[in-house]
Scaffold this motif. Structure first.
Motif, PDB file in Angstrom:
ATOM      1  N   SER A  72       0.899  -1.106   0.063  1.00  0.00           N
ATOM      2  CA  SER A  72      -0.064   0.005  -0.166  1.00  0.00           C
ATOM      3  C   SER A  72       0.814   1.262   0.238  1.00  0.00           C
ATOM      4  CB  SER A  72      -0.785   0.122   1.251  1.00  0.00           C
ATOM      5  OG  SER A  72      -1.462  -1.196   1.425  1.00  0.00           O
ATOM      6  N   GLY A  73       0.276   2.338  -0.033  1.00  0.00           N
ATOM      7  CA  GLY A  73       0.866   3.638   0.251  1.00  0.00           C
ATOM      8  C   GLY A  73       0.612   4.761  -0.825  1.00  0.00           C
ATOM      9  N   ALA A  74       0.022   4.242  -1.901  1.00  0.00           N
ATOM     10  CA  ALA A  74       0.049   5.166  -3.151  1.00  0.00           C
ATOM     11  C   ALA A  74      -0.939   6.289  -2.445  1.00  0.00           C
ATOM     12  CB  ALA A  74      -0.793   4.358  -4.180  1.00  0.00           C
ATOM     13  N   ILE A  75      -2.182   6.172  -2.196  1.00  0.00           N
ATOM     14  CA  ILE A  75      -3.134   7.209  -1.737  1.00  0.00           C
ATOM     15  C   ILE A  75      -2.254   8.199  -0.674  1.00  0.00           C
ATOM     16  CG2 ILE A  75      -5.254   7.870  -0.483  1.00  0.00           C
ATOM     17  CD1 ILE A  75      -6.155   5.066  -1.994  1.00  0.00           C
ATOM     18  N   ALA A  76      -1.554   7.312   0.129  1.00  0.00           N
ATOM     19  CA  ALA A  76      -1.026   8.590   1.217  1.00  0.00           C
ATOM     20  C   ALA A  76       0.084   9.245   0.780  1.00  0.00           C
ATOM     21  CB  ALA A  76      -0.347   7.506   2.338  1.00  0.00           C
ATOM     22  N   LEU A  77       0.858   8.663  -0.105  1.00  0.00           N
ATOM     23  CA  LEU A  77       1.831   9.481  -0.825  1.00  0.00           C
ATOM     24  C   LEU A  77       1.339  10.566  -1.746  1.00  0.00           C
ATOM     25  CD1 LEU A  77       4.351   6.656  -1.988  1.00  0.00           C
ATOM     26  CD2 LEU A  77       4.727   8.652  -0.195  1.00  0.00           C
ATOM     27  N   GLY A  78       0.225  10.082  -2.627  1.00  0.00           N
ATOM     28  CA  GLY A  78      -0.180  10.994  -3.473  1.00  0.00           C
ATOM     29  C   GLY A  78      -0.880  12.072  -3.075  1.00  0.00           C
ATOM     30  N   ARG A  79      -1.807  11.942  -1.767  1.00  0.00           N
ATOM     31  CA  ARG A  79      -2.389  13.145  -1.097  1.00  0.00           C
ATOM     32  C   ARG A  79      -1.472  14.274  -0.981  1.00  0.00           C
ATOM     33  NH1 ARG A  79      -5.879  10.967   3.311  1.00  0.00           N
ATOM     34  NH2 ARG A  79      -6.283  13.078   3.650  1.00  0.00           N
ATOM     35  N   ARG A  80      -0.170  13.811  -0.635  1.00  0.00           N
ATOM     36  CA  ARG A  80       0.941  15.087  -0.121  1.00  0.00           C
ATOM     37  C   ARG A  80       1.286  15.855  -1.448  1.00  0.00           C
ATOM     38  NH1 ARG A  80       6.378  14.528  -0.027  1.00  0.00           N
ATOM     39  NH2 ARG A  80       7.574  16.344   0.730  1.00  0.00           N
ATOM     40  N   VAL A  81       1.272  15.065  -2.647  1.00  0.00           N
ATOM     41  CA  VAL A  81       1.765  15.600  -3.861  1.00  0.00           C
ATOM     42  C   VAL A  81       0.707  16.432  -4.372  1.00  0.00           C
ATOM     43  CG1 VAL A  81       2.212  15.054  -6.163  1.00  0.00           C
ATOM     44  CG2 VAL A  81       2.887  13.323  -4.633  1.00  0.00           C
ATOM     45  N   LEU A  82      -0.431  16.241  -4.153  1.00  0.00           N
ATOM     46  CA  LEU A  82      -1.676  17.010  -4.614  1.00  0.00           C
ATOM     47  C   LEU A  82      -2.000  18.019  -3.609  1.00  0.00           C
ATOM     48  CD1 LEU A  82      -4.070  14.296  -5.900  1.00  0.00           C
ATOM     49  CD2 LEU A  82      -2.528  15.937  -7.244  1.00  0.00           C
ATOM     50  N   GLY A  83      -1.333  18.014  -2.474  1.00  0.00           N
ATOM     51  CA  GLY A  83      -1.602  19.048  -1.185  1.00  0.00           C
ATOM     52  C   GLY A  83      -3.005  18.878  -0.503  1.00  0.00           C
ATOM     53  N   LEU A  84      -3.357  17.670  -0.673  1.00  0.00           N
ATOM     54  CA  LEU A  84      -4.677  17.557   0.020  1.00  0.00           C
ATOM     55  C   LEU A  84      -4.571  17.278   1.564  1.00  0.00           C
ATOM     56  CD1 LEU A  84      -5.896  14.933  -2.455  1.00  0.00           C
ATOM     57  CD2 LEU A  84      -6.730  17.354  -2.153  1.00  0.00           C
ATOM     58  N   PRO A  85      -5.638  18.004   2.452  1.00  0.00           N
ATOM     59  CA  PRO A  85      -5.377  17.838   3.807  1.00  0.00           C
ATOM     60  C   PRO A  85      -5.651  16.426   4.535  1.00  0.00           C
ATOM     61  CG  PRO A  85      -7.225  18.988   3.188  1.00  0.00           C
ATOM     62  CD  PRO A  85      -6.522  18.903   2.008  1.00  0.00           C
ATOM     63  N   GLN A  86      -5.117  16.175   5.579  1.00  0.00           N
ATOM     64  CA  GLN A  86      -5.563  14.793   6.189  1.00  0.00           C
ATOM     65  C   GLN A  86      -7.238  14.771   6.432  1.00  0.00           C
ATOM     66  OE1 GLN A  86      -3.492  12.712   6.790  1.00  0.00           O
ATOM     67  NE2 GLN A  86      -1.574  13.484   6.650  1.00  0.00           N
ATOM     68  N   GLY A  87      -7.651  13.587   6.585  1.00  0.00           N
ATOM     69  CA  GLY A  87      -8.977  13.527   6.688  1.00  0.00           C
ATOM     70  C   GLY A  87      -9.642  12.798   5.464  1.00  0.00           C
ATOM     71  N   PRO A  88     -10.732  12.138   5.747  1.00  0.00           N
ATOM     72  CA  PRO A  88     -11.287  11.565   4.438  1.00  0.00           C
ATOM     73  C   PRO A  88     -11.139  12.300   3.116  1.00  0.00           C
ATOM     74  CG  PRO A  88     -12.980  11.753   6.410  1.00  0.00           C
ATOM     75  CD  PRO A  88     -11.629  13.022   6.664  1.00  0.00           C
ATOM     76  N   LEU A  89     -11.083  11.532   2.069  1.00  0.00           N
ATOM     77  CA  LEU A  89     -10.914  11.957   0.798  1.00  0.00           C
ATOM     78  C   LEU A  89     -12.062  11.648   0.205  1.00  0.00           C
ATOM     79  CD1 LEU A  89      -7.464  10.727  -0.335  1.00  0.00           C
ATOM     80  CD2 LEU A  89      -8.085  13.059   0.413  1.00  0.00           C
ATOM     81  N   ARG A  90     -12.699  12.499  -0.748  1.00  0.00           N
ATOM     82  CA  ARG A  90     -13.582  12.269  -1.889  1.00  0.00           C
ATOM     83  C   ARG A  90     -13.109  11.314  -2.790  1.00  0.00           C
ATOM     84  NH1 ARG A  90     -15.071  16.654  -4.893  1.00  0.00           N
ATOM     85  NH2 ARG A  90     -13.024  17.821  -4.385  1.00  0.00           N
ATOM     86  N   LEU A  91     -14.054  10.457  -3.723  1.00  0.00           N
ATOM     87  CA  LEU A  91     -13.722   9.650  -4.517  1.00  0.00           C
ATOM     88  C   LEU A  91     -12.808   9.975  -5.530  1.00  0.00           C
ATOM     89  CD1 LEU A  91     -13.852   6.767  -5.917  1.00  0.00           C
ATOM     90  CD2 LEU A  91     -15.876   7.674  -7.165  1.00  0.00           C
ATOM     91  N   GLU A  92     -13.027  11.024  -6.301  1.00  0.00           N
ATOM     92  CA  GLU A  92     -11.987  11.474  -7.125  1.00  0.00           C
ATOM     93  C   GLU A  92     -10.775  12.009  -6.498  1.00  0.00           C
ATOM     94  OE1 GLU A  92     -15.073  12.700  -6.470  1.00  0.00           O
ATOM     95  OE2 GLU A  92     -15.165  14.793  -6.378  1.00  0.00           O
ATOM     96  N   GLU A  93     -10.631  12.261  -5.134  1.00  0.00           N
ATOM     97  CA  GLU A  93      -9.283  12.780  -4.487  1.00  0.00           C
ATOM     98  C   GLU A  93      -8.552  11.421  -4.582  1.00  0.00           C
ATOM     99  OE1 GLU A  93     -10.557  16.667  -2.389  1.00  0.00           O
ATOM    100  OE2 GLU A  93     -10.953  14.878  -1.225  1.00  0.00           O
ATOM    101  N   ARG A  94      -9.349  10.651  -3.804  1.00  0.00           N
ATOM    102  CA  ARG A  94      -8.642   9.483  -3.809  1.00  0.00           C
ATOM    103  C   ARG A  94      -7.978   8.758  -5.074  1.00  0.00           C
ATOM    104  NH1 ARG A  94      -9.192   4.904  -0.143  1.00  0.00           N
ATOM    105  NH2 ARG A  94      -8.969   3.031  -1.434  1.00  0.00           N
TER     106      ARG A  94
END
Ligand code: GLU
Length: 388
Positions: A72-94
């Motif tokens: 695993s790890g793709a989502i956790a790494l990618g959210r940082r790249v996209l500058g998304l804050p911690q917390g639940p992600l919407r489907l398209e953000e995920r």
């Protein structure tokens, strides 16, 4: 997490099983979760820790073992790249995070494997790929081929295309499906806890580690309790569901602590963990499944020589087949019957019915001129054949 670079010390308090299912396994799937691989504060890969795990993988290979990694790890790494804050992600953000993070994840593995002159291979799967029969056969063949090429498959869920209705969501069950698919004899779930406890050890001081589990009884399932969100991202519930899949496939599974350097070397040395021990081997489990759960699409009549070959544990070759009945595709289940019409075996056929009809009674050196391509020598490989 500390990362000592010294060699693994021998811990005399460790009491290894007489036979360690990890060191004796030939094909092992290792599941690495985001909680271990990704530093939650910085959303970055713990590269030094990963290095120690892959050093262990190299040691396993030197021991003659084939290794597949589910990471695993793709989502956790990618959210940082996209500058998304911690917390639940919407489907398209995920989905977008997975796409951005997966490329980094693959790069981290590639970099560490290259230190050992090893190749990595990225394989992204969805539940469809493990459940739909034709897709299952393709993925299985690809994974086996990759192992044949001596590269390390690094597998993840394809979170860029999955939706909440149709996804594993946790890599514990994905890893178990992969282990079943490739007939791995051992699956290791690296966790942030030593194994399965009788109760939550962080709340109940009387909780004890369960060293061995032989069946997924309601009592065992209840031990996961409410720990789902406490122990790790997937939680104990999904780990026990993975164990259920693994045991059914004849695959031994370990839940063991991974938040230490060289976690696999520690497992090899017999450090405390929970072993889930199946009653059958992967090949036997697969044969039970072939014999019992698939609907045969056709039948092959075989001669006396072929009957004897099957009794001796050999594969079924076209030369021993006298007739083919039914319409079927490559990978379908078929009946194998004697000249007298008695069904003696069932198996998964390596050719569709049109091609099978062309090559029955013939030797393998004639296949290419009959078919226009060189296919398998066997009509049914012995691993895909269940004698009744
Ligand atoms: N496949 C997801 C990822 O790579 C994580 C699933 C899990 O945590 O088990 O980010």
């Amino acid at each position: 997490m500390s990362h000592p670079s010294s060699p693994l010390p021998h811990d005399s308090a460790m009491a290894p099983r007489p036979v360690n299912p990890f060191t004796t396994a030939k094909r092992v799937v290792i599941k690495i979760g985001s909680a271990l691989l990704i530093d939650g504060e910085r959303n970055e890969i713990r590269q030094t820790w990963l290095r120690t795990v892959l050093e262990d993988v190299v040691a396993c290979r030197a021991n003659g073992q084939q290794i597949l990694i589910v990471s695993s790890g793709a989502i956790a790494l990618g959210r940082r790249v996209l500058g998304l804050p911690q917390g639940p992600l919407r489907l398209e953000e995920r989905q977008a995070s997975a796409a951005c993070g997966q490329v980094r994840l693959a790069h981290a593995y590639q970099e560490e494997l290259a230190r050992h002159s090893l190749g990595g291979a990225q394989v992204l799967l969805t539940p469809f790929d493990t459940e739909e029969w034709k897709s299952y056969l393709n993925v299985r063949a690809t994974l086996r081929n990759l192992l044949g090429f001596n590269v390390i498959p690094v597998i993840n869920e394809n979170d860029t295309v999955t939706t909440p209705m149709r996804r594993f969501g946790d890599n514990d069950r994905l890893a178990a499906r992969v282990a079943a698919m490739v007939e791995a004899d051992c699956l290791v779930l690296l966790s942030d806890i030593d194994g399965l406890f009788t109760a939550n050890p962080r709340i109940d001081p009387k909780a004890t580690l369960v060293p061995e589990v032989f069946a997924m009884t309601p009592e065992i399932m209840a031990m996961a309790g409410e720990s789902a969100s406490v122990f790790s991202s997937g939680g104990m519930v999904t780990k026990l569901e993975a164990a259920r899949i693994a045991l059914k496939a004849g695959c031994t599974m370990a839940i063991t602590r991974g938040d230490i350097p060289h976690p696999l070397a520690h497992l090899a040395q017999g450090k405390p963990c929970t072993w889930f021990l199946p009653s059958v081997s992967p090949v036997a489990a697969r044969k039970i499944w072939i014999a019992g759960s698939l609907n045969p699409r056709g039948s092959l009549r075989i001669d006396a020589g072929a009957v004897q070959a099957l009794d001796n544990g050999k594969s079924l070759l076209p030369v021993g087949v006298t007739s083919v009945v039914g319409e079927f595709s490559r990978g379908d289940a078929v009946r194998v019957v004697t000249a007298q019409g008695n069904e003696i075996a069932r198996g998964l056929i390596a050719y569709g019915s049109d091609d099978a009809k062309r090559i029955v009674g013939r030797r393998s050196d004639e296949f290419e001129s009959l078919l226009g391509y060189t296919g398998a020598e066997e009509l049914i490989h012995r691993d895909d054949l269940a004698l009744l």
